[in-house]
Design an enzyme around this catalytic site. Sequence first.
Site, PDB file in Angstrom:
ATOM      1  N   ASP A  23       0.809  -1.217   0.000  1.00  0.00           N
ATOM      2  CA  ASP A  23       0.000   0.000   0.000  1.00  0.00           C
ATOM      3  C   ASP A  23       0.847   1.273   0.000  1.00  0.00           C
ATOM      4  OD1 ASP A  23       0.996  -0.376   2.483  1.00  0.00           O
ATOM      5  OD2 ASP A  23      -0.889  -0.074   3.563  1.00  0.00           O
ATOM      6  N   HIS A  80      25.542   4.502 -14.357  1.00  0.00           N
ATOM      7  CA  HIS A  80      24.430   4.958 -13.512  1.00  0.00           C
ATOM      8  C   HIS A  80      24.315   4.047 -12.282  1.00  0.00           C
ATOM      9  CE1 HIS A  80      22.313   7.419 -16.907  1.00  0.00           C
ATOM     10  NE2 HIS A  80      23.419   7.967 -16.485  1.00  0.00           N
ATOM     11  N   ASP A 100      27.958  11.687  -8.962  1.00  0.00           N
ATOM     12  CA  ASP A 100      27.104  12.345  -9.964  1.00  0.00           C
ATOM     13  C   ASP A 100      25.808  12.684  -9.238  1.00  0.00           C
ATOM     14  OD1 ASP A 100      25.432  13.018 -12.063  1.00  0.00           O
ATOM     15  OD2 ASP A 100      26.145  11.430 -13.382  1.00  0.00           O
ATOM     16  N   ASP A 139      22.896  18.755 -12.738  1.00  0.00           N
ATOM     17  CA  ASP A 139      23.492  17.449 -13.074  1.00  0.00           C
ATOM     18  C   ASP A 139      25.003  17.659 -13.066  1.00  0.00           C
ATOM     19  OD1 ASP A 139      24.004  14.907 -13.923  1.00  0.00           O
ATOM     20  OD2 ASP A 139      23.239  15.183 -15.956  1.00  0.00           O
ATOM     21  N   HIS A 179      29.926   6.917 -23.625  1.00  0.00           N
ATOM     22  CA  HIS A 179      28.688   7.719 -23.706  1.00  0.00           C
ATOM     23  C   HIS A 179      28.935   9.041 -24.412  1.00  0.00           C
ATOM     24  CE1 HIS A 179      30.225  10.208 -20.376  1.00  0.00           C
ATOM     25  NE2 HIS A 179      30.493   9.110 -19.717  1.00  0.00           N
ATOM     26  N   HIS A 191      23.859  16.897 -22.799  1.00  0.00           N
ATOM     27  CA  HIS A 191      22.401  16.843 -22.915  1.00  0.00           C
ATOM     28  C   HIS A 191      21.807  18.085 -22.271  1.00  0.00           C
ATOM     29  CE1 HIS A 191      22.048  15.627 -18.632  1.00  0.00           C
ATOM     30  NE2 HIS A 191      23.064  14.844 -18.862  1.00  0.00           N
ATOM     31  N   HIS A 229      17.620  14.649 -18.250  1.00  0.00           N
ATOM     32  CA  HIS A 229      17.864  14.599 -19.692  1.00  0.00           C
ATOM     33  C   HIS A 229      16.667  15.311 -20.305  1.00  0.00           C
ATOM     34  CE1 HIS A 229      20.380  10.728 -18.912  1.00  0.00           C
ATOM     35  NE2 HIS A 229      21.005  11.823 -18.559  1.00  0.00           N
ATOM     36  N   GLU A 265      30.090  16.432 -20.152  1.00  0.00           N
ATOM     37  CA  GLU A 265      30.441  15.399 -19.172  1.00  0.00           C
ATOM     38  C   GLU A 265      31.252  14.241 -19.744  1.00  0.00           C
ATOM     39  OE1 GLU A 265      27.130  12.830 -18.009  1.00  0.00           O
ATOM     40  OE2 GLU A 265      25.763  14.201 -19.036  1.00  0.00           O
ATOM     41  N   TYR A 324      36.438   5.278 -17.967  1.00  0.00           N
ATOM     42  CA  TYR A 324      36.101   4.228 -17.000  1.00  0.00           C
ATOM     43  C   TYR A 324      36.892   2.978 -17.385  1.00  0.00           C
ATOM     44  CZ  TYR A 324      32.260   7.555 -17.251  1.00  0.00           C
ATOM     45  OH  TYR A 324      31.533   8.712 -17.318  1.00  0.00           O
ATOM     46  N   ARG A 365      34.607  10.866 -14.122  1.00  0.00           N
ATOM     47  CA  ARG A 365      33.694  11.694 -14.936  1.00  0.00           C
ATOM     48  C   ARG A 365      33.746  13.096 -14.350  1.00  0.00           C
ATOM     49  NH1 ARG A 365      29.564   8.560 -15.332  1.00  0.00           N
ATOM     50  NH2 ARG A 365      28.056   9.255 -13.778  1.00  0.00           N
ATOM     51  N   GLU A 423      31.527  16.503 -14.820  1.00  0.00           N
ATOM     52  CA  GLU A 423      30.296  16.967 -15.473  1.00  0.00           C
ATOM     53  C   GLU A 423      29.918  18.336 -14.942  1.00  0.00           C
ATOM     54  OE1 GLU A 423      26.796  14.530 -14.766  1.00  0.00           O
ATOM     55  OE2 GLU A 423      25.833  15.426 -16.518  1.00  0.00           O
TER      56      GLU A 423
HETATM   57  N1  GLY Z   1      23.251  11.967 -14.119  1.00  0.00           N
HETATM   58  C1  GLY Z   1      22.957  11.381 -15.354  1.00  0.00           C
HETATM   59  C2  GLY Z   1      23.760  11.944 -16.427  1.00  0.00           C
HETATM   60  O1  GLY Z   1      24.798  12.495 -16.165  1.00  0.00           O
HETATM   61  O2  GLY Z   1      23.400  11.986 -17.561  1.00  0.00           O
HETATM   62 MN    MN Z   2      24.431  14.274 -17.358  1.00  0.00          MN
HETATM   63 MN    MN Z   3      25.170  13.269 -14.285  1.00  0.00          MN
END
Ligand code: GLY
Ligand code: MN
Ligand code: MN
Length: 487
Positions: A64, A289, A307, A318, A389, A393, A400, A417, A421, A438, A440
């Site tokens: 619930d 992620h 992140d 982000d 990647h 974005h 995103h 970003e 890795y 990373r 970003e």
């Molecule tokens: N935090 C997700 C990305 O960097 O796209």
């Molecule tokens: Mn991002």
């Molecule tokens: Mn991110």
Amino acid sequence: MKYIPFLLLLLGAPFSVLAQNPDLPDDFLTKEFHRERRQALREKMPSNSVAVFFAAAVRNRSNDVDYEYHQDPDFYYLTGYKEPHSVLLIFKDKQKAADGSLYDEIIFVQMRNEMMEMWTGRRLGEEGVKKKWGLEFAYANKEFKRYNLDFSKFDKVLFYDFKNDVRDNPRDSSDLADLVAQFKLKVNYPDPARIPVNPEPAKNNLDTRSLGGIMAQLRGIKKPEEVELIRKAVLVSCQAQVEVMKAMRPGMSELEVQGIHEFVFKKYQAEDVGYPSIVGSGHNGCILHYEENYKPSIESKDLILMDLGAEYRGYTADITRTIPISGKFSPEQKQIYELVLKAQEEAMKICKPGTNFSDLTKATRVVIDQGLKDLGIIKDGEKHRYYPHGCCHHIGLDVHDKGEYNQLAEGMAITIEPGIYIPENSPCDPKWWGIAVRIEDDYLLTKDGNDHLSALAPRKVEDIEAMMRLPSPLDNFVLPDLPAKKK
Ligand code: GLY
Ligand code: MN
Ligand code: MN
């Protein structure tokens, strides 16, 4: 007599002060903002069309308990309304109501209900929506069934196609599942499982493809009011990264690091995370992620990739920072880090109106491929998975965010970003294994360049190490051990 000055004071107060609800922050977008956005949408809609938006579904977590409700970002953008079980219709042209009045937008919302409000929270109801969000034609969602609109008269009925994953609550005959079902009947939606009510095939005016593009055009260019909220989300997220850098100690858990970040941005009144926090130490950083954040004790030799983005009045930051848990980068960590930083800075140089999104990614790839080759991690021309990647974005109501992905333009808010890795057992010298970096940052595109919104959080090796040497307000925050289990 002694009450008169107080009364006079009240009478002299601006209406907005009197109208403020002390239970809510006062810096949400205004009804004027949302009204203007509906008008902007109307202007982009094709002739003789209607656009139909549904509120986000309530999702069950288990038994619930539901997941915390989050409004559909398009719905929020156009209305400000944050409750479920609602449908909004926006018309290109004025429609005539039964009483002769003209309208070009109409919303059906959940009704007030004293009992439900005691359990699950306040509701605005029709009157509240009219007053708070300026949607003059607001009705109870149970009226949608009887809403007698001939959808076949439109050249286009714009909506997002359904994913058929909305649960029906059998005790509520006008919840989202019912609104969707009623809409399908009204527009003669070609649903193979449904026996058509109208045996005549409908004129095919249903358009589930155009709305995404129109909303991307609108949401991809931020209005000044949105920029202010993004700036705030970014600043509080940066400050949280700074506090984490100061507080970082070997032996902390990944969850604790996440907790510090989220505590700091909540202290600055950000309401939520914009996406699940990613805190990966050592090789966990290689999971792009990674959301488990379960490692109980982070190790002094490792990097930690964080992140993290606060959501502030619906808008999300982000930002990723990768820092050495010990406070000092090892030579290998530093080499990889500086390579990622160089890639980011190359992209920053061309981050201005007119550049293609794909050129940003290309710029980072060139630097990273060359650098990995120079370090002997890859061979000349080798296809590799160390930077798997894209680099950019839009950000906004979604992390995103909706927006166009061809040329950069003034008013866009984006990330850059790049990352490297190197998982365990990669085909390179083991000294690189487990290094994940990373970096970003968030940028607002200006007339001829960009405004680096997240500059407050250190990015350079020396600046990170210097920040990590500073004392933290959490240094003396020591909790007692839990009582031992009774024998
Ligand atoms: N935090 C997700 C990305 O960097 O796209
Ligand atoms: Mn991002
Ligand atoms: Mn991110």
